[in-house]
Design an enzyme around this catalytic site. Structure first.
Site, PDB file in Angstrom:
ATOM      1  N   TYR A   1      13.978 -34.997 -15.530  1.00 15.36           N
ATOM      2  CA  TYR A   1      12.523 -34.915 -15.632  1.00 15.36           C
ATOM      3  C   TYR A   1      11.860 -35.086 -14.271  1.00 15.36           C
ATOM      4  O   TYR A   1      12.475 -35.581 -13.321  1.00 15.36           O
ATOM      5  CB  TYR A   1      11.971 -35.970 -16.611  1.00 15.36           C
ATOM      6  CG  TYR A   1      12.095 -37.394 -16.147  1.00 15.36           C
ATOM      7  CD1 TYR A   1      11.099 -37.979 -15.363  1.00 15.36           C
ATOM      8  CD2 TYR A   1      13.208 -38.155 -16.478  1.00 15.36           C
ATOM      9  CE1 TYR A   1      11.213 -39.284 -14.923  1.00 15.36           C
ATOM     10  CE2 TYR A   1      13.330 -39.460 -16.040  1.00 15.36           C
ATOM     11  CZ  TYR A   1      12.334 -40.022 -15.259  1.00 15.36           C
ATOM     12  OH  TYR A   1      12.430 -41.315 -14.810  1.00 15.36           O
TER      13      TYR A   1
ATOM     14  N   CYS B   1       9.740 -39.445  -9.405  1.00  9.62           N
ATOM     15  CA  CYS B   1       8.375 -39.895  -9.633  1.00  9.62           C
ATOM     16  C   CYS B   1       7.520 -39.898  -8.373  1.00  9.62           C
ATOM     17  O   CYS B   1       6.394 -40.366  -8.383  1.00  9.62           O
ATOM     18  CB  CYS B   1       8.348 -41.248 -10.332  1.00  9.62           C
ATOM     19  SG  CYS B   1       9.118 -42.541  -9.346  1.00  9.62           S
TER      20      CYS B   1
ATOM     21  N   GLY C   1      -8.140  -8.765   3.533  1.00 10.89           N
ATOM     22  CA  GLY C   1      -8.975  -9.111   4.671  1.00 10.89           C
ATOM     23  C   GLY C   1      -8.193  -9.506   5.915  1.00 10.89           C
ATOM     24  O   GLY C   1      -8.776  -9.774   6.946  1.00 10.89           O
TER      25      GLY C   1
ATOM     26  N   HIS D   1     -15.574  -9.894   0.775  1.00 10.87           N
ATOM     27  CA  HIS D   1     -14.531 -10.714   1.400  1.00 10.87           C
ATOM     28  C   HIS D   1     -14.555 -12.145   0.850  1.00 10.87           C
ATOM     29  O   HIS D   1     -13.530 -12.696   0.446  1.00 10.87           O
ATOM     30  CB  HIS D   1     -14.748 -10.712   2.919  1.00 10.87           C
ATOM     31  CG  HIS D   1     -13.764 -11.567   3.650  1.00 10.87           C
ATOM     32  ND1 HIS D   1     -14.038 -12.868   4.007  1.00 10.87           N
ATOM     33  CD2 HIS D   1     -12.509 -11.323   4.066  1.00 10.87           C
ATOM     34  CE1 HIS D   1     -12.988 -13.372   4.625  1.00 10.87           C
ATOM     35  NE2 HIS D   1     -12.047 -12.455   4.681  1.00 10.87           N
TER      36      HIS D   1
ATOM     37  N   ARG E   1      -2.810  -2.006  -6.552  1.00  7.40           N
ATOM     38  CA  ARG E   1      -1.989  -3.204  -6.351  1.00  7.40           C
ATOM     39  C   ARG E   1      -2.300  -4.174  -7.480  1.00  7.40           C
ATOM     40  O   ARG E   1      -3.328  -4.053  -8.151  1.00  7.40           O
ATOM     41  CB  ARG E   1      -2.276  -3.845  -5.001  1.00  7.40           C
ATOM     42  CG  ARG E   1      -3.692  -4.304  -4.851  1.00  7.40           C
ATOM     43  CD  ARG E   1      -3.945  -4.929  -3.504  1.00  7.40           C
ATOM     44  NE  ARG E   1      -5.362  -5.159  -3.319  1.00  7.40           N
ATOM     45  CZ  ARG E   1      -5.907  -5.526  -2.177  1.00  7.40           C
ATOM     46  NH1 ARG E   1      -5.176  -5.673  -1.113  1.00  7.40           N
ATOM     47  NH2 ARG E   1      -7.198  -5.736  -2.077  1.00  7.40           N
TER      48      ARG E   1
ATOM     49  N   MET F   1      -5.606  -7.728   7.501  1.00 12.04           N
ATOM     50  CA  MET F   1      -5.207  -6.658   8.406  1.00 12.04           C
ATOM     51  C   MET F   1      -6.313  -5.610   8.440  1.00 12.04           C
ATOM     52  O   MET F   1      -7.151  -5.545   7.574  1.00 12.04           O
ATOM     53  CB  MET F   1      -3.899  -6.039   7.925  1.00 12.04           C
ATOM     54  CG  MET F   1      -2.856  -7.058   7.566  1.00 12.04           C
ATOM     55  SD  MET F   1      -2.268  -7.958   8.983  1.00 12.04           S
ATOM     56  CE  MET F   1      -0.726  -7.168   9.184  1.00 12.04           C
TER      57      MET F   1
ATOM     58  N   ARG G   1      -3.769   2.442   7.905  1.00  5.60           N
ATOM     59  CA  ARG G   1      -3.941   1.168   7.203  1.00  5.60           C
ATOM     60  C   ARG G   1      -2.672   0.347   7.273  1.00  5.60           C
ATOM     61  O   ARG G   1      -1.577   0.894   7.318  1.00  5.60           O
ATOM     62  CB  ARG G   1      -4.270   1.408   5.719  1.00  5.60           C
ATOM     63  CG  ARG G   1      -5.121   2.611   5.471  1.00  5.60           C
ATOM     64  CD  ARG G   1      -5.459   2.717   4.012  1.00  5.60           C
ATOM     65  NE  ARG G   1      -6.732   2.112   3.769  1.00  5.60           N
ATOM     66  CZ  ARG G   1      -7.163   1.738   2.581  1.00  5.60           C
ATOM     67  NH1 ARG G   1      -6.381   1.867   1.533  1.00  5.60           N
ATOM     68  NH2 ARG G   1      -8.354   1.225   2.441  1.00  5.60           N
TER      69      ARG G   1
ATOM     70  N   LYS H   1       0.832  -1.213   0.000  1.00  9.17           N
ATOM     71  CA  LYS H   1       0.000   0.000   0.000  1.00  9.17           C
ATOM     72  C   LYS H   1       0.858   1.252   0.000  1.00  9.17           C
ATOM     73  O   LYS H   1       0.634   2.172  -0.779  1.00  9.17           O
ATOM     74  CB  LYS H   1      -0.897   0.018   1.237  1.00  9.17           C
ATOM     75  CG  LYS H   1      -2.187  -0.693   1.028  1.00  9.17           C
ATOM     76  CD  LYS H   1      -3.170  -0.414   2.144  1.00  9.17           C
ATOM     77  CE  LYS H   1      -4.264  -1.458   2.098  1.00  9.17           C
ATOM     78  NZ  LYS H   1      -4.196  -2.426   3.171  1.00  9.17           N
TER      79      LYS H   1
ATOM     80  N   THR I   1      10.519 -40.096  -4.147  1.00  9.68           N
ATOM     81  CA  THR I   1      10.650 -39.173  -3.009  1.00  9.68           C
ATOM     82  C   THR I   1       9.603 -39.438  -1.929  1.00  9.68           C
ATOM     83  O   THR I   1       9.749 -38.934  -0.822  1.00  9.68           O
ATOM     84  CB  THR I   1      10.582 -37.714  -3.487  1.00  9.68           C
ATOM     85  OG1 THR I   1       9.490 -37.592  -4.393  1.00  9.68           O
ATOM     86  CG2 THR I   1      11.878 -37.314  -4.158  1.00  9.68           C
ATOM     87  N   ASN I   2       8.568 -40.236  -2.246  1.00 13.13           N
ATOM     88  CA  ASN I   2       7.618 -40.591  -1.183  1.00 13.13           C
ATOM     89  C   ASN I   2       8.308 -41.487  -0.161  1.00 13.13           C
ATOM     90  O   ASN I   2       8.333 -41.210   1.031  1.00 13.13           O
ATOM     91  CB  ASN I   2       6.402 -41.343  -1.744  1.00 13.13           C
ATOM     92  CG  ASN I   2       5.688 -40.557  -2.818  1.00 13.13           C
ATOM     93  OD1 ASN I   2       5.738 -39.340  -2.827  1.00 13.13           O
ATOM     94  ND2 ASN I   2       5.027 -41.250  -3.735  1.00 13.13           N
TER      95      ASN I   2
ATOM     96  N   SER J   1      15.433 -42.962 -10.856  1.00 11.05           N
ATOM     97  CA  SER J   1      14.228 -42.168 -10.628  1.00 11.05           C
ATOM     98  C   SER J   1      14.013 -42.106  -9.119  1.00 11.05           C
ATOM     99  O   SER J   1      13.909 -43.142  -8.463  1.00 11.05           O
ATOM    100  CB  SER J   1      13.033 -42.814 -11.324  1.00 11.05           C
ATOM    101  OG  SER J   1      11.872 -42.072 -11.027  1.00 11.05           O
TER     102      SER J   1
HETATM  103  C1  PEP Z   1       7.875 -43.158  -4.154  1.00  4.46           C
HETATM  104  O1  PEP Z   1       8.190 -43.840  -3.197  1.00  4.46           O
HETATM  105  O2  PEP Z   1       8.127 -41.937  -4.248  1.00  4.46           O
HETATM  106  C2  PEP Z   1       7.181 -43.767  -5.289  1.00  4.46           C
HETATM  107  C3  PEP Z   1       6.925 -43.084  -6.383  1.00  4.46           C
HETATM  108  O3  PEP Z   1       6.741 -45.031  -5.126  1.00  4.46           O
HETATM  109  P1  PEP Z   1       5.415 -45.412  -4.300  1.00  4.46           P
HETATM  110  O4  PEP Z   1       4.720 -44.144  -3.963  1.00  4.46           O
HETATM  111  O5  PEP Z   1       4.642 -46.293  -5.192  1.00  4.46           O
HETATM  112  O6  PEP Z   1       6.009 -46.111  -3.132  1.00  4.46           O
END
Ligand code: PEP
Ligand code: MG
Length: 898
Positions: A850, A830, A105, A455, A340, A107, A96, A27, A766-767, A763
């Protein structure tokens, strides 16, 4: 020299500019910039965000602040020829808040500060309009009491309603000066009753009380919740802008409004907004009186309207972006109070960006950066099926697009409680910042009052949540938890559907359809694709998902979870038979049943992904997902398999695991039961050869899951390569393929050089990598992780946004180790993080090739990858990338030739 904490603006003495947003807040910087470029603003000054930071840290104001504020006030008195707290012409100010990022909304604003019994009389005498003076005064007392003293506005509204009722009038404007004078006294008595103290009469006390309140409001739970959801740092702090008042409530030649330079819902280039004649400040935003469409201002206040059009055009050109403007007209004179960047829906963001490129206002690369990747989500979500037979209860304002079905709830706390588990639609007369937590949890929001800038509308659009606003036909009976429209009564718990694109409120749960991408969307995505270097694949297990993902621009499959193919119909029985087989021969029979099913699946996927790489992961089921549960299921399976139920039960029990997520899954199954790996490889290669004969270009990439040692991978790959050679020999055909591995265990990441000796690609899963790095079960984390995020122990849920310090470090380490062995090792991701924009930025910077994500996230990931590339300081590439399929094939060939 003392540090500078206060910056003046307006009256030809402006000290700030738009580039000082971090210090002056959005502002303050906007007001300074407007003053600098000649847009009329009322003069004032801004106290910097630095003061907020110091104040929140130390609990006191820095030395010199009071003197600087006093000197700015004196400059303001000179500039306006008015006196703060006295004289024949009293100076009133608004106070203000404004952080570097706009937080609608969140502040609170105080208007008409400086009024007391004396200055109100002076103002009445000066303006010759006692009604106006006391209307301003009672508003001030109410606002100040609400924001600073904590006396809820509702209690004042009740007194106001009571007075209107006693006078037999409907509108505030019909109350007389005397009514308002008496009402102000009632308001002050209420303050005394509720707080035990008199309302502050001294304007200096009022001002410092307000400054204090603004700084404290940075820390309110609702402000914190907003920052958390929008990833805004808690450390930024807010500035305070003190602005000389201009009055929109000085009669029919005055008014106030808000407008967007382009339609924030559709993106259409036209002035879009609302205004009220003879009204002040927040009346429009609060949705209390029904405002006029901005076009109506052309008749009501033609001179000011023309000036406003000119200012809007100037500001949009100057900022090269759609602006959200607040203005007041005082006796025919226009003043801008705020400019803004306009918050907009995903649809609007795309249209505005593309049209601004066509208008020569911005470059295609800027257009790409103008659309937040997560905003695309709204466009990719289903809409109300146009062919569905619907019972429309009423049609109101299409405040935020999309479709939402859910059970009606009236209370935001209840919405917050139920929303995470079941779909609810929050129905409110109007919303206020206190409702925010309920709005976040609801599928959609329906309000009975308020306009497109109310709002509810602003906040819902910001969240990309469907909202229908201002449904005036709704008769609310919150006490009895129901509303009626005409002769239909809808009770709490009944289903309704909102159509945020048309404003329809529909009874019941209505089918939805997939949206068709617009030309603007296609053009924007082409620019995004030209900018990015990270490829985007999809996680898909069926030909149908593969086709959907391909339409969304997926450049291949990054993860086909083969165990998902086994959940359908009686396939599960064959899988159970395979796992529970007593000896090799019995297993071979079960495996043989699965082979044709798998082969047909793969053929379908290869066809759908013609010309693109398809990463097929070998079986990785946590065993408990497959085994029968309870005696009834075991008996049923025993009957089908013609086995003794008790014997079968003991086999099932033998497979029981204390922690199946860390148990006999992934490649450990293939190591124990090589026939499974054998069968899957056979199905893949037979399918590949078959469809290749049909003319389909196939690029299979076979991926071994949950590897922790190089030896596991070596053995599994040996089987795959062996089967490939056998099938190619039998079929007299060859298919290029790769064998790689998932990196989803810390040991694999730390020994990635040894693993790379047997892998043609990596690959990151990451889970699992997050689960095992934190030692935190991905299935159970939901119970307490939110409190970790809430309490600031973790910045985000690490299963949604990659934990860069820990898991990210492993990703970087494994990539470095792997590429130390094969310089051009293809590396992807993945896990779910492949569709999360902030994680995608990290993967780009980590040099991955990727990301792979669910089909609906593919455009989000493409745009996120483009953002990452455009923000990357080492960026050099300017040429167009080759068409997707050619690139994929070239890449495949290069690696295969390695
Ligand atoms: C993971 O572990 O990131 C993965 C893609 O395999 P899943 O989720 O099937 O274990
Ligand atoms: Mg995994």
């Amino acid at each position: 020299m003392a540090e500078r904490y206060v910056y003046f603006f307006g009256a030809g003495q402006t000290e700030g500019s738009k580039d000082m947003k971090e210090l002056l807040g959005g502002k303050g910087a906007g007001l300074a910039e407007m003053a600098r470029i000649g847009v009329p603003v009322p003069p004032g000054f801004t106290i910097t965000t630095e003061v907020c930071r110091l104040y929140l840290r130390a609990g006191t104001y820095p030395d010199g602040l009071r003197e600087q504020v006093q000197s700015a006030l004196e400059r303001l008195e000179t500039a306006t020829r008015k006196t703060f707290g006295g004289g024949a012409s009293p100076l009133l100010v608004s106070v203000r808040s404004g952080a570097a990022f706009s937080m609608p909304g969140m502040m609170d604003t105080i208007l008409n500060l400086g009024l007391n019994d004396t200055t109100a009389e002076a103002m009445a005498a000066e303006s010759g309009d006692a009604r106006f003076a006391f209307d301003s005064y009672r508003r001030f007392v109410q606002m100040y009491a609400d924001v600073v003293l904590g006396v809820h506005a509702d209690q004042f509204e009740r007194l106001l309603e009571g007075r209107k009722h006693a006078r037999g009038v409907r509108e505030d404007t019909e109350l007389s000066a005397n009514d308002l004078r008496e009402l102000t006294a009632e308001f002050k008595a209420l303050v005394r009753e509720k707080t035990g103290k008199d309302f502050p009469e001294d304007p200096q006390d009022q001002l410092w009380g307000a400054i204090h309140a603004v700084f404290n409001s940075w820390q309110t739970p609702r402000a914190r919740a907003y920052r958390r959801i929008n990833n805004i740092s808690d450390d930024l702090g807010t500035a305070v802008s003190v602005c000389s008042m201009v009055f929109g409530n000085m009669g029919d030649d005055s008014g106030t409004g808000v407008a967007f330079t382009r339609d924030p819902s559709t993106g259409e280039k036209r002035l879009y907004g609302e205004f009220l004649v003879n009204a002040q400040g927040e009346d429009v935003v609060a949705g209390i009186r029904d405002p006029l469409h901005i076009d109506g201002m052309a008749q009501a206040l033609p001179g000011a309207y023309e000036e406003f059009l000119e200012a809007a055009r100037l500001l949009e050109d100057h900022y090269r972006d759609a602006q959200d403007l607040e203005f007041t007209v005082e006796k025919g004179h226009l003043y801008l109070l705020q400019t803004r960047s306009a918050k907009r829906t995903g649809r609007a963001a795309i249209r505005m960006a593309v049209e601004m490129v066509d208008e020569g206002l911005i470059t295609p690369e800027e257009a790409v950066l103008r659309v937040e990747p997560d905003q695309l989500d709204q466009l990719l979500h289903p809409m109300v099926d146009p062919d569905a037979n619907v019972h429309v209860l009423t049609t109101a304002l299409p405040a935020s697009p999309g479709a939402a079905s859910g059970q009606v709830v009236f209370n935001p706390d209840e919405a917050a409680e139920r929303g995470p588990h079941e779909p609810v639609v929050l129905v409110r007369r109007e919303t206020s910042p206190e409702d925010f937590h309920g709005m976040v949890a609801a599928q959609g929001i329906l309000t009975g009052r308020g306009g497109m800038t109310s709002h509810a509308a602003v906040v819902a659009r910001g969240m990309g949540k469907c909202c229908v606003a201002g449904a005036g036909e709704l008769v609310m009976d919150e006490g009895r938890r129901r509303f009626t429209v005409g002769d239909v009564t809808v009770h709490e718990g009944d289903w309704i559907t909102l159509d945020g694109s048309t404003g329809r409120v529909i009874l019941g749960k209505v089918p939805t359809v997939e949206p068709e991408p617009t030309d603007d969307f296609r053009r924007l995505m082409e620019w995004a694709d030209a900018a990015r270097t990270l490829r985007v694949r999809t996680n898909a297990d069926t030909p149908n998902d593969s086709a959907v993902a391909r339409r969304f621009g997926a450049e291949g499959i990054g993860l086909c979870r083969t165990e998902h193919m086994f959940f359908e119909g009686d396939r599960i029985d064959a899988v159970r038979e395979m796992i529970l087989a007593e000896h090799g021969a019995a297993r071979a029979i079960a495996v043989a049943k699965l082979l044709p099913m798998q082969r047909a699946d793969f053929e379908g996927i290869f066809r759908a992904m013609d010309g693109l790489p398809v990463t097929i992961r070998l079986l990785d089921p946590p065993l408990h997902e497959f085994l029968p549960h309870g005696m009834a299921e075991i008996k049923d399976l025993a009957r089908k398999l013609k086995q003794n139920p008790d014997k079968l039960r003991s086999r099932v029990e033998a497979h029981h695991e204390a922690n199946p997520m860390l148990g006999h899954r992934g490649c450990r199954l293939g190591i124990s039961y090589p026939d499974i790996t054998w069968m899957q490889a056979q199905a893949i290669f037979e399918a590949a050869v078959n469809v290749q004969k049909e003319g389909v270009r196939v690029c299979p990439e076979i991926m071994i899951p949950l590897v922790s040692t190089a030896e596991e991978l070596r053995r599994q790959r040996e089987i795959v390569d062996h089967v490939a050679e056998e099938i190619f020999y039998q079929c007299d055909a060859r298919v290029d393929y790769l064998v790689g591995t998932m990196i989803e265990l810390p040991r694999a990441a730390l020994t990635a050089d040894r693993i790379a000796a047997h892998a043609q690609f990596f690959s990151f899963g990451t889970n699992d990598l997050t689960q095992t790095t934190f030692g935190l079960s991905r299935d159970d984390a939901g119970r307490f992780l939110p409190s970790y995020v809430e309490g600031g122990i973790l910045p985000d849920d690490p299963f949604q946004t990659l934990d860069i310090d820990g898991v990210g470090h492993l990703v970087q380490t494994a990539t470095r180790l792997g590429r130390g062995v094969h310089a051009d090792l293809k590396v992807g991701v993945c896990g779910e993080h492949g569709g999360d924009p902030r994680s995608v930025e990290f993967f780009h910077n980590a040099g991955l090739n990727y990301v792979s994500c669910s089909p609906y996230r593919v455009p989000v990931a493409r745009l996120a990858a483009a953002h990452a590339a455009l923000k990357d300081p080492s960026r050099t590439r300017t040429s167009e990338p080759a068409p997707v399929s050619d690139r994929a094939l070239a890449e495949q060939e290069a690696v295969a030739a390695d």
